[in-house]
Design a protein around this motif. Sequence first.
Motif, short mmCIF file in Angstrom:
data_model
loop_
_atom_site.label_atom_id
_atom_site.label_comp_id
_atom_site.label_asym_id
_atom_site.label_seq_id
_atom_site.Cartn_x
_atom_site.Cartn_y
_atom_site.Cartn_z
N ARG A 1 -0.43 9.96 -33.66
CA ARG A 1 -0.28 9.31 -32.35
C ARG A 1 -1.64 9.21 -31.70
O ARG A 1 -2.35 10.20 -31.55
N LEU A 2 -2.03 7.98 -31.33
CA LEU A 2 -3.29 7.75 -30.63
C LEU A 2 -3.00 7.57 -29.14
O LEU A 2 -2.23 6.70 -28.76
N GLN A 3 -3.63 8.40 -28.31
CA GLN A 3 -3.46 8.30 -26.87
C GLN A 3 -4.67 7.57 -26.28
O GLN A 3 -5.82 7.91 -26.56
N PHE A 4 -4.40 6.56 -25.47
CA PHE A 4 -5.45 5.74 -24.88
C PHE A 4 -5.47 5.91 -23.36
O PHE A 4 -4.44 5.81 -22.72
N SER A 5 -6.68 6.14 -22.82
CA SER A 5 -6.83 6.28 -21.37
C SER A 5 -7.67 5.14 -20.81
O SER A 5 -8.00 5.13 -19.62
N THR A 6 -8.02 4.16 -21.65
CA THR A 6 -8.80 3.01 -21.22
C THR A 6 -8.33 1.77 -21.96
O THR A 6 -7.78 1.86 -23.06
N ASP A 7 -8.57 0.60 -21.35
CA ASP A 7 -8.28 -0.67 -22.03
C ASP A 7 -9.56 -1.34 -22.52
O ASP A 7 -9.54 -2.50 -22.94
N ASP A 8 -10.67 -0.62 -22.47
CA ASP A 8 -11.97 -1.13 -22.92
C ASP A 8 -12.01 -1.08 -24.45
O ASP A 8 -12.22 -0.01 -25.03
N LEU A 9 -11.82 -2.23 -25.09
CA LEU A 9 -11.77 -2.26 -26.55
C LEU A 9 -13.09 -1.85 -27.18
O LEU A 9 -13.11 -1.27 -28.28
N SER A 10 -14.21 -2.14 -26.50
CA SER A 10 -15.51 -1.74 -27.04
C SER A 10 -15.64 -0.22 -27.09
O SER A 10 -16.12 0.35 -28.07
N ALA B 1 -4.44 -7.54 -28.95
CA ALA B 1 -5.84 -7.30 -29.31
C ALA B 1 -6.04 -5.88 -29.81
O ALA B 1 -6.80 -5.64 -30.76
N LEU B 2 -5.34 -4.91 -29.18
CA LEU B 2 -5.47 -3.52 -29.61
C LEU B 2 -4.92 -3.33 -31.02
O LEU B 2 -5.52 -2.64 -31.85
N VAL B 3 -3.78 -3.95 -31.30
CA VAL B 3 -3.20 -3.86 -32.64
C VAL B 3 -4.15 -4.44 -33.68
O VAL B 3 -4.36 -3.86 -34.75
N GLU B 4 -4.75 -5.61 -33.38
CA GLU B 4 -5.69 -6.23 -34.31
C GLU B 4 -6.89 -5.31 -34.55
O GLU B 4 -7.38 -5.18 -35.68
N LEU B 5 -7.37 -4.66 -33.50
CA LEU B 5 -8.51 -3.75 -33.64
C LEU B 5 -8.16 -2.57 -34.54
O LEU B 5 -8.93 -2.19 -35.43
N LEU B 6 -6.98 -2.00 -34.31
CA LEU B 6 -6.57 -0.85 -35.13
C LEU B 6 -6.42 -1.24 -36.59
O LEU B 6 -6.83 -0.51 -37.50
#
Length: 278
Positions: A30-39, A70-75
């Motif tokens: 499980r990846l927990q994300f606290s930001t929407d900054d893809l960079s 976009a997040l899915v594509e990055l992963l």
Amino acid sequence: MTILDNDNSSPTPSATPALAFYGKMLTFSRLQFSTDDLSAIEAQLAETLSNKSSNIPILIDSEVEQDLSALVELLWSWGLQPIGVVTGVLDAQAREQRLAIFPADGKRIERILPSKKATAQVNKASEAKSTESTSTNDVASEPALETAAETTIANIPAETLVSAEHITSLIYDQMLRSGQSLNHVGGDLILTNSVNSGAEAITDNSLHVYGRAQGRLVAGATGDKDARIFCQVFNPSLVSVAGTYCLRDNLPEHVIDKPVQVRFIEGQGLVFTVMDDA
């Protein structure tokens, strides 16, 4: 309830259903994300991952709104395989993209059960399935992995959503032999006989074993943290409550072959209590 059994019998073509749901223990990170900054996310992925071919199944848990596509594509570009999201701010996007939505910690998954009481069935479990299960056991010993157990449903004509009024316990009197998997959804699972090494007993509520308990023992399979495991003679290869698990090599030595209660306590994980000492 369904029992899977390794035998050499083969169903006739006319008896083979068009499809059948089979459950198994799954492992994923499980990846927990606290930001929407893809960079920023990609930079941390570059520091964390050694290659882009790990093919690890990923559950997305975000505290903030994301561009989920976009997040899915990055992963995926980093060799990760997003399979769903933890329910929250991304639910609407997940539905649009046909991704699974998992319950939050401590919540139970709403299940589908047959509207008529199903008769126990003995179905063929192929060698490939057995090999696949063994591979899953090996992966389950790695850190930062979560485990989910799904109930096997086969040849069930009609279905209805289970409700609190329909929660029923199941009593099983036979020995659970090596290679068998006994799954029950909707109440406690009570085994009056033994669970042999190489077998597994799984329930979304509490599990009771009044014989010798070996093999894989799973309670609270859909996230119920109030579920418990009670064993007369405790010596499993794996024990799990609400997705938190422990392998045989890591069990406290003083509980082996004793009457034991296993429960999950927030902040402590699995707690083992010898019932003679309680």
